[in-house]
Design a protein around this motif. Structure first.
Motif, mmCIF file in Angstrom:
data_model
loop_
_atom_site.group_PDB
_atom_site.id
_atom_site.type_symbol
_atom_site.label_atom_id
_atom_site.label_comp_id
_atom_site.label_asym_id
_atom_site.label_seq_id
_atom_site.Cartn_x
_atom_site.Cartn_y
_atom_site.Cartn_z
ATOM 1 N N ALA A 96 -8.844 35.031 -25.518
ATOM 2 C CA ALA A 96 -7.969 35.692 -25.653
ATOM 3 C C ALA A 96 -6.880 35.024 -25.323
ATOM 4 O O ALA A 96 -5.960 35.063 -26.213
ATOM 5 C CB ALA A 96 -8.129 37.262 -25.787
ATOM 6 N N ALA A 97 -6.235 34.661 -24.011
ATOM 7 C CA ALA A 97 -5.182 35.012 -23.793
ATOM 8 C C ALA A 97 -4.640 33.234 -24.579
ATOM 9 O O ALA A 97 -3.317 32.819 -24.776
ATOM 10 C CB ALA A 97 -4.698 34.076 -22.425
ATOM 11 N N ILE A 98 -5.713 32.199 -24.351
ATOM 12 C CA ILE A 98 -5.173 30.671 -25.183
ATOM 13 C C ILE A 98 -4.929 30.704 -26.859
ATOM 14 O O ILE A 98 -4.228 30.166 -27.014
ATOM 15 C CB ILE A 98 -6.771 29.888 -24.967
ATOM 16 C CG1 ILE A 98 -6.854 30.067 -23.065
ATOM 17 C CG2 ILE A 98 -6.328 28.186 -25.944
ATOM 18 C CD1 ILE A 98 -7.950 29.211 -22.692
ATOM 19 N N CYS A 99 -5.633 32.285 -27.127
ATOM 20 C CA CYS A 99 -5.296 32.139 -28.634
ATOM 21 C C CYS A 99 -4.177 33.089 -29.242
ATOM 22 O O CYS A 99 -4.184 33.469 -29.786
ATOM 23 C CB CYS A 99 -7.061 32.209 -28.965
ATOM 24 S SG CYS A 99 -7.888 31.645 -28.978
ATOM 25 N N GLY A 100 -3.775 33.781 -27.996
ATOM 26 C CA GLY A 100 -2.307 33.999 -28.788
ATOM 27 C C GLY A 100 -2.542 36.062 -28.954
ATOM 28 O O GLY A 100 -2.097 36.893 -29.294
ATOM 29 N N PHE A 101 -4.122 36.418 -28.819
ATOM 30 C CA PHE A 101 -4.918 38.035 -28.240
ATOM 31 C C PHE A 101 -4.279 38.810 -27.606
ATOM 32 O O PHE A 101 -4.657 38.640 -26.364
ATOM 33 C CB PHE A 101 -5.853 38.053 -28.847
ATOM 34 C CG PHE A 101 -6.607 36.884 -30.267
ATOM 35 C CD1 PHE A 101 -6.127 37.934 -31.609
ATOM 36 C CD2 PHE A 101 -7.344 36.062 -30.525
ATOM 37 C CE1 PHE A 101 -6.284 37.785 -32.839
ATOM 38 C CE2 PHE A 101 -7.167 35.574 -31.588
ATOM 39 C CZ PHE A 101 -6.816 36.470 -32.459
#
Length: 135
Positions: free
Chosen positions: A83-88
């Motif tokens: 989620a952190a990598i994907c911007g969530f």
């Protein structure tokens, strides 16, 4: 399955708002970048893979609802890193039991709050072979 989804959409009067497509998610995500306000998935893949698939499709601030039966702690940890990598950002978790003893569900409510830190979608098959957040 796609024909059934489209038939249900027509029967419910959702033509033009809901449609099933037969395509790889990586290809569809590249062709329909940032077009959708909402992505919903159930029984498709582990959380890191679902988040990666949803990211290119969502408009900034878009919502992603992911239903899982009984996610294990490791999947949740990997999902958090992905989620952190994907911007969530995880906004809510909803848990409930299905009627008639049909099992437990957990629905994860994510919102896209920033751009991904990597270029998405990755090439076809990468999300499943090398899921984000598993390193």
């Amino acid at each position: 399955k796609v024909l059934a989804v489209n038939a249900f959409a027509r029967a419910l009067g959702l033509d033009g708002r809901v449609r099933g497509e037969h395509d790889r998610l990586e290809t569809f995500g590249a062709a329909h970048r940032e077009e959708y306000d909402l992505v919903v998935a159930r029984a498709l893949a582990p959380l890191p893979v679902l988040l990666e698939y949803a990211s290119p499709l969502l408009k900034r601030g878009g919502q992603c609802l992911l239903a899982k039966a009984n996610p294990e702690d490791e999947e949740l940890a990997q999902g958090s890193r992905a989620a952190a990598i994907c911007g969530f950002e995880l906004m809510n978790i909803y848990e409930f039991d299905l009627p008639g003893g049909l099992g437990h569900r957990t629905v994860f409510d994510y919102r896209e709050i920033k751009r991904p830190t990597i270029k998405l979608p990755r090439p076809a098959g990468q999300a499943k072979r090398r899921p984000l957040g598993t390193n």
